[in-house]
Design a protein around this motif. Structure first.
Motif, PDB file in Angstrom:
ATOM      1  N   UNK A 397      27.089 -40.250 -11.144  1.00  0.00           N
ATOM      2  CA  UNK A 397      28.054 -41.320 -11.358  1.00  0.00           C
ATOM      3  C   UNK A 397      29.420 -40.707 -11.600  1.00  0.00           C
ATOM      4  N   UNK A 398      30.466 -41.346 -11.079  1.00  0.00           N
ATOM      5  CA  UNK A 398      31.827 -40.911 -11.366  1.00  0.00           C
ATOM      6  C   UNK A 398      32.046 -41.017 -12.874  1.00  0.00           C
ATOM      7  N   UNK A 399      32.320 -39.889 -13.570  1.00  0.00           N
ATOM      8  CA  UNK A 399      32.403 -39.932 -15.032  1.00  0.00           C
ATOM      9  C   UNK A 399      33.668 -40.596 -15.559  1.00  0.00           C
ATOM     10  N   UNK A 400      34.647 -40.822 -14.683  1.00  0.00           N
ATOM     11  CA  UNK A 400      35.917 -41.404 -15.127  1.00  0.00           C
ATOM     12  C   UNK A 400      35.904 -42.920 -14.971  1.00  0.00           C
ATOM     13  N   UNK A 401      35.767 -43.415 -13.744  1.00  0.00           N
ATOM     14  CA  UNK A 401      35.800 -44.877 -13.576  1.00  0.00           C
ATOM     15  C   UNK A 401      34.428 -45.524 -13.706  1.00  0.00           C
ATOM     16  N   UNK A 402      33.350 -44.736 -13.581  1.00  0.00           N
ATOM     17  CA  UNK A 402      31.974 -45.218 -13.720  1.00  0.00           C
ATOM     18  C   UNK A 402      31.679 -46.372 -12.764  1.00  0.00           C
ATOM     19  N   UNK A 403      32.351 -46.347 -11.616  1.00  0.00           N
ATOM     20  CA  UNK A 403      32.188 -47.412 -10.633  1.00  0.00           C
ATOM     21  C   UNK A 403      31.844 -46.870  -9.258  1.00  0.00           C
ATOM     22  N   UNK A 404      31.565 -45.581  -9.161  1.00  0.00           N
ATOM     23  CA  UNK A 404      31.201 -44.977  -7.878  1.00  0.00           C
ATOM     24  C   UNK A 404      30.036 -44.018  -8.083  1.00  0.00           C
ATOM     25  N   UNK A 405      29.183 -43.950  -7.056  1.00  0.00           N
ATOM     26  CA  UNK A 405      28.055 -43.021  -7.044  1.00  0.00           C
ATOM     27  C   UNK A 405      28.322 -41.962  -5.990  1.00  0.00           C
ATOM     28  N   UNK A 406      28.105 -40.691  -6.357  1.00  0.00           N
ATOM     29  CA  UNK A 406      28.225 -39.586  -5.409  1.00  0.00           C
ATOM     30  C   UNK A 406      26.841 -39.232  -4.883  1.00  0.00           C
TER      31      UNK A 406
END
Length: 817
Positions: A397-406
């Motif tokens: 998970x994107x640790x900053x916005x928590x709205x995207x999956x890598x």
């Protein structure tokens, strides 16, 4: 606290070697071997390079893996150079460094600046991970007392005699030079503690992490076909931490055993000082032809569940004699998803919902929401590739916005949004998405919108799906007659959850022919219910139209209801009659409609009415075959079904996972033993097929499997003549799904022939041309046209203008011009 640093693992599990909206993609010069996420960067390892990218992939720094020189002591003396191949990649956030370890000739580690990977901070020849690419390695950061260490594990099966090899399975290695023994040392104050195993010949690390003061390591024992968990309590030093070893076997799943773990994820938000730690794992049976070969299961792995020693793991060297006792078995709390080829999982928690992101072996990213009762909602495909690239076993998970999956697909990295809330333009649309991440944000000046919760600023109300259960309608209602028969209660419930600091208005108004329906004894509304009491004399035999006006915050909702005397809804017990009864707010039981109150947790209408009889004396249809039964996700036109008793079939129903994504197709050319229908588009994977009879029952059972999209990469030969009729072979993949070929100059679909992996056709005529021209060729698949990457060149037909004949001996030589 849940530590975000996850395990790095290598070896056998890595053998799995554009569809969607809003995702960002970066393609690399080699397959992704590992990747990790920091606070500001993404780090990607390929065979020969390390990359540093911004979170949105807009900036990239490349670093070639160094080549390490070893002096050759043989005569004559010389130097040998070996490339560095990374198998441990750890962002050490607290120290602002990136730890990389792997193999050269022997072991090698290098520490880089976290913000600028071109800057090397430290390097050392040391074997932290395994030295052979086929062996298993694990590494992740753990906190023990005031120190941070690397929990490093490896299995060494093939090691060069020139390399030092301790043979220790699991150790805690220093992360800083100032720690006792120096950086990368595995020693403690007075010893070198480690964990050993009795099963070194067959062993696979899968995952590891720290949750609060507990450390978890997961592995496979292929020989015994077991999944094992070992557990440690973080104590005051390395030795006491490793001595706290406990273990368990993970059992999955009931009588459908899945004995190998592929991927796992700790569920955030669990834990606490003495709280429950929940964990999810993808298990496989190893049978790729099984449509439910893999299962996603949730476990409670709290320390209270792990009390037994593990006879197969030992603190320091294992004694020859087996210790007494057995390893405890852990059973799953729930199995929430079944699929043919799951490869990876990432778990999140949002309010009371668990949300799983699932990668698959056929290149899909699936989102699955699960409520607090572990009941899964309908899965949703966020991304699917055109081909069959396998999703890497780890996602972040994107640790900053928590709205995207890598996620990684072979040589690509993708950043996929967890939701597309902004696409929904009304409260009803936002709610209908049934997405825990999306809610309706009420704002002033008509700027209300569907948004993520943290994008809805206080005191605005954020209105989302209900947390108590999964509903198919935002507003539901039920009617109930009093015991005396004189009063009827119409109860309406709005299935919403509201969060915010401001006041929230909730009111209901019940009207019939613009006149208020309710009497004065009706209770006052209280979110999320309102009730209307009226005399049963007001319900005529033909029914009563009721309009319910609901005020929820700033939103006005209107529901049109038709109230009917429940006892009057009668007839043969068909699924249609059942649905009519339930839709009218009545209860259906014992194949009859009644005023009996429904329970608060009653099943949805579709579930209650599914098994109702047809009410008609039809012979039960039997499906024998569907041709084709394997097709691309674009669907298939003119599929043929054969079977028995098909005369009365009106439609063919295709149902996805958990009866979601229901689609129906009309039928034609129905002879009773065969019929024709179109198979609609779908997501990759197997779906069930049944046939619908008059009355609504769906009987018979068959399976259709959706695969990847066909591709056309070449045409042989690449030239033809104007009159056409030249045989052309199509190169590409999944060509068995092709229904025809289309040329841009000829609109009609050309019939193709497929045999033994080869697809070919005859070129059409190209009229009125006097010089070479190119024609774009496309594959026809259901209702889609997929262009070939190469074109076909048309030349004018050859013309014979003259000829000469010359006799040469007994032969005649003819020259054509």
């Amino acid at each position: 606290m849940i530590y975000e640093m996850r395990a790095v693992f290598w070896g056998v599990l890595l053998a799995c070697v554009d569809w969607g909206r809003g995702q960002e993609t970066r393609t690399f010069d080699g397959d992704v071997r590992d990747f990790a996420i920091g606070d500001s960067s993404v780090y990607v390892v390929t065979e020969y390079r390390l990359y540093q990218l911004n979170h949105d992939f807009t900036k990239i720094i490349k670093r070639d893996n160094p080549k390490v020189v070893y002096p050759n002591q043989e005569a004559p003396p010389s130097n040998e150079t070996y490339p560095f191949k990374v198998n441990i990649l750890l962002p050490f956030i607290k120290n602002k460094t990136l730890i990389t370890c792997g193999t050269t000739k022997c072991g090698y580690c290098e520490i880089l600046d976290l913000n600028e990977i071109s800057k090397s901070v430290y390097s050392e020849d040391i074997d932290v991970g395994s030295l052979d690419p086929g062996d298993s390695t694990i590494g992740f950061i753990v906190d023990v007392a005031e120190n941070s260490y690397i929990m490093a594990g490896r299995l060494q099966s093939r090691v060069s005699d020139a390399c030092a090899n301790s043979g220790q399975l699991l150790v805690l290695r220093n992360t800083l030079e100032g720690q006792n023994g120096g950086i990368f040392s595995d020693s403690d104050e007075s010893a070198t503690p480690y964990i050993d195993t009795r099963h070194k010949e067959k062993f696979q690390f899968v995952d590891g992490f720290q949750s609060n003061s507990h450390i978890y390591v997961f592995s496979n024992f292929p020989k015994e076909r077991q999944v094992r968990l070992i557990w440690f309590k973080s104590e005051n030093n390395k030795a006491t931490t490793l001595k706290s070893l406990k273990g368990a076997k993970l059992k999955c799943c009931g009588n459908m055993e899945r004995r190998e773990l592929l991927s796992s994820s700790v569920i955030p938000g669990s834990g606490g000082l003495h709280g429950q730690v929940l964990w999810a794992g993808v298990f496989t049976a190893g049978n790729t032809s099984d449509p439910i070969n893999t299962m996603l299961a949730i476990y409670n792995i709290s320390s209270t569940q792990l009390k037994n020693d593990d006879p197969d793991f030992c603190y320091e060297a294992c004694p020859k004699s087996l210790p007494k006792g057995t390893t405890s078995d852990l059973q799953p709390e729930a199995v929430v998803f079944k699929y043919s080829s799951m490869t990876s999982v990432l778990a999140l928690r949002h309010n009371s919902w668990l949300v799983f992101f699932i990668g698959t072996g056929d290149g899909q990213l699936i989102k699955l929401a699960v409520d607090k009762a572990y009941k899964p909602a309908c899965p949703r495909v966020l991304y699917k590739s055109d081909d069959d690239r396998c999703v890497f076993p780890k996602m972040h998970l994107d640790p900053v916005d928590r709205k995207h999956v890598y996620m990684a697909l072979r040589n690509q990295m993708l950043r996929v949004p967890v939701a597309q809330c902004i696409e929904h333009k009304s409260l009803k649309d936002c709610w209908s998405a049934q997405d825990p991440f999306c809610g309706w944000c009420e704002s002033e000046n008509n700027k209300s919108r569907c948004s993520f919760q943290d994008d809805c600023l206080q005191p605005s109300a954020w209105i989302s799906i209900s947390e108590d259960s999964q509903q198919q309608n935002m507003v539901s209602y039920q009617v109930e007659k009093s015991s005396s028969g004189e009063k009827i209660t119409l109860a309406v419930k709005i299935h919403l959850n509201v969060q915010g600091t401001g006041t929230f208005t909730f009111a209901c108004n019940f009207l019939t022919r613009s006149v208020h329906l309710c009497d004065k004894t009706s209770p006052a509304p209280a979110f999320s219910r309102c009730s209307c009491l009226f005399s049963s004399d007001q319900l005529p035999a033909e029914g009563l139209d009721v309009t319910v006006e609901i005020r929820a915050g700033k939103q006005n909702l209107t529901e049109k209801l038709m109230l009917t005397n429940c006892s009057e809804i009668s007839g043969p017990p068909t699924s249609a009659l059942c649905s009519q009864c339930m839709t009218a707010g009545c209860s259906w039981s014992n194949d009859a409609c009644s005023w009996t109150p429904r329970s608060a947790n009653s099943d949805p209408i579709q579930e209650v009415c599914r098994l109702s009889q047809s009410g008609m004396n039809y012979s039960e249809p039997v499906i024998v075959s569907i041709v084709p039964s394997v097709l691309s996700f674009h669907g298939r036109n003119h599929a043929l079904m054969t079977g028995k008793n098909l005369h009365h079939v009106t439609r063919v129903r295709i149902q996805g996972h958990m009866d979601c994504s229901l689609k129906e197709s009309p039928v034609w050319n129905n002879t009773g033993s065969s019929l024709t229908f179109h198979i609609p588009s779908g997501n990759k994977g197997s779906v069930s097929v049944c046939v619908v009879l008059p009355g609504g029952r769906c009987l018979g059972k068959a399976t259709v499997t959706y695969g990847s999209s066909p591709s056309c990469t070449g045409l042989i030969p690449s030239t033809t003549w104007a009159s056409g009729k030249r045989k052309i072979k199509v190169q590409g993949s999944h060509l068995e799904f092709v229904e025809g070929v289309v040329h841009d100059h000829a609109p009609q679909t050309i019939q193709t022939n497929y045999s033994s992996g080869s697809l070919w056709y005859h070129t059409p005529l190209f009229e009125h041309m006097n010089q070479p021209v190119t024609s774009t060729v496309s594959l026809r698949v259901a209702n889609q046209t997929l262009a070939c990457s190469s074109q076909l060149t048309y030349h004018p037909d050859p013309e014979f203008t003259s000829y000469t004949a010359i006799k040469t001996g007994n032969d005649l030589r003819v020259t054509i011009e």
